[in-house]
Design a protein around this motif. Structure first.
Motif, short mmCIF file in Angstrom:
data_model
loop_
_atom_site.label_atom_id
_atom_site.label_comp_id
_atom_site.label_asym_id
_atom_site.label_seq_id
_atom_site.Cartn_x
_atom_site.Cartn_y
_atom_site.Cartn_z
N ALA A 1 18.18 -24.48 -12.51
CA ALA A 1 19.07 -23.46 -11.94
C ALA A 1 20.36 -23.30 -12.73
O ALA A 1 20.92 -22.20 -12.78
CB ALA A 1 19.39 -23.78 -10.49
N VAL A 2 20.82 -24.36 -13.38
CA VAL A 2 22.07 -24.29 -14.13
C VAL A 2 22.02 -23.20 -15.19
O VAL A 2 22.96 -22.41 -15.33
CB VAL A 2 22.39 -25.67 -14.78
CG1 VAL A 2 23.57 -25.57 -15.72
CG2 VAL A 2 22.65 -26.71 -13.69
N ASN B 1 20.35 -16.33 -13.22
CA ASN B 1 20.07 -14.88 -13.23
C ASN B 1 18.69 -14.57 -12.62
O ASN B 1 18.51 -13.53 -11.99
CB ASN B 1 20.18 -14.30 -14.63
CG ASN B 1 19.25 -14.99 -15.62
OD1 ASN B 1 19.11 -16.22 -15.61
ND2 ASN B 1 18.64 -14.23 -16.49
N TYR B 2 17.73 -15.47 -12.78
CA TYR B 2 16.41 -15.25 -12.19
C TYR B 2 16.44 -15.42 -10.67
O TYR B 2 15.72 -14.73 -9.95
CB TYR B 2 15.37 -16.20 -12.79
CG TYR B 2 15.05 -15.88 -14.23
CD1 TYR B 2 14.34 -14.73 -14.56
CD2 TYR B 2 15.47 -16.72 -15.26
CE1 TYR B 2 14.05 -14.43 -15.88
CE2 TYR B 2 15.18 -16.43 -16.58
CZ TYR B 2 14.48 -15.28 -16.89
OH TYR B 2 14.20 -14.98 -18.19
N ILE B 3 17.31 -16.31 -10.19
CA ILE B 3 17.47 -16.47 -8.75
C ILE B 3 18.07 -15.20 -8.17
O ILE B 3 17.61 -14.69 -7.14
CB ILE B 3 18.34 -17.70 -8.43
CG1 ILE B 3 17.68 -18.97 -8.98
CG2 ILE B 3 18.58 -17.83 -6.93
CD1 ILE B 3 18.57 -20.20 -8.96
N GLU C 1 15.12 -8.44 -5.60
CA GLU C 1 13.79 -7.88 -5.40
C GLU C 1 13.24 -8.15 -4.00
O GLU C 1 12.16 -7.68 -3.65
CB GLU C 1 12.83 -8.41 -6.46
CG GLU C 1 13.14 -7.89 -7.85
CD GLU C 1 12.11 -8.32 -8.88
OE1 GLU C 1 10.99 -8.70 -8.50
OE2 GLU C 1 12.46 -8.28 -10.08
N GLY C 2 13.96 -8.93 -3.21
CA GLY C 2 13.57 -9.16 -1.83
C GLY C 2 12.56 -10.28 -1.63
O GLY C 2 11.99 -10.42 -0.55
N PHE C 3 12.34 -11.10 -2.65
CA PHE C 3 11.40 -12.21 -2.50
C PHE C 3 11.91 -13.25 -1.51
O PHE C 3 11.12 -13.92 -0.86
CB PHE C 3 11.14 -12.90 -3.84
CG PHE C 3 10.33 -12.10 -4.81
CD1 PHE C 3 9.11 -11.56 -4.45
CD2 PHE C 3 10.80 -11.87 -6.10
CE1 PHE C 3 8.36 -10.83 -5.34
CE2 PHE C 3 10.05 -11.13 -7.00
CZ PHE C 3 8.83 -10.60 -6.62
N TRP D 1 11.91 -19.46 -6.04
CA TRP D 1 11.65 -18.03 -6.18
C TRP D 1 12.15 -17.52 -7.52
O TRP D 1 11.53 -16.66 -8.15
CB TRP D 1 12.27 -17.24 -5.03
CG TRP D 1 11.42 -17.24 -3.81
CD1 TRP D 1 11.69 -17.84 -2.62
CD2 TRP D 1 10.14 -16.62 -3.66
NE1 TRP D 1 10.65 -17.63 -1.74
CE2 TRP D 1 9.68 -16.88 -2.36
CE3 TRP D 1 9.34 -15.87 -4.51
CZ2 TRP D 1 8.47 -16.42 -1.88
CZ3 TRP D 1 8.12 -15.41 -4.05
CH2 TRP D 1 7.69 -15.68 -2.74
N GLY D 2 13.28 -18.05 -7.97
CA GLY D 2 13.78 -17.69 -9.30
C GLY D 2 12.81 -18.12 -10.39
O GLY D 2 12.56 -17.37 -11.35
#
Length: 147
Positions: free
Chosen positions: A54-55, A59-61, A67-69, A82-83
């Protein structure tokens, strides 16, 4: 993940499969869920690994949220997963596009050579015209159609 996707491709396409674009290949490979199984199996499950990822990939998170995932999700580790799903899906699609370009015309879209059908020559049958009149005609009709 690349090896798994390549194996999926090699085991699920036929030479006569007609696939125009890479996204059609994505649909073909994921028809039975195979591509998503590969993506899901590459998502981290350990909290430490998720936090490390995550660090550099927040941006993917954020994209997963947009996108509502992650609707209704409050667990931070689930959000990170989810990211990862978003990132791995993009990577998988990019790799399938590479495979499409590499194997198009080799593993699929190879029309089998079909020999043209040759129709045998048939000689026309010559019929004689017979004119039946009166009782002969009535007997013929009765024998022909009254069964």
């Amino acid at each position: 993940m690349k090896d798994e996707i390549k194996d999926l491709l090699l085991n699920n396409v036929q030479k006569d499969d007609f696939i125009n674009e890479y996204y059609e290949l994505v649909d073909h490979l994921d028809y039975s869920g195979g591509l998503h199984e590969i993506i899901d199996s590459n998502i981290d499950i350990y909290y430490y690994s998720l936090r490390q990822w995550a660090v550099d990939n927040y941006n993917y998170i954020e994209e997963a949220l947009e996108e509502g995932f992650c609707e209704g999700e409050t667990d931070f580790h689930k959000l990170i997963q989810w990211g990862q799903y978003v990132q791995l899906t993009k990577q998988a699609h990019d790799y399938v596009e590479e495979l499409f370009n590499e194997y198009n015309g080799k593993l699929f879209n190879t029309a089998p050579e079909v020999e043209p059908e040759v129709e045998p020559e048939v000689e026309p049958v010559k019929y004689e015209t017979v004119l039946l009149e009166g009782a002969e005609r009535d007997e013929y009709i009765k024998a022909r159609f009254d069964k």
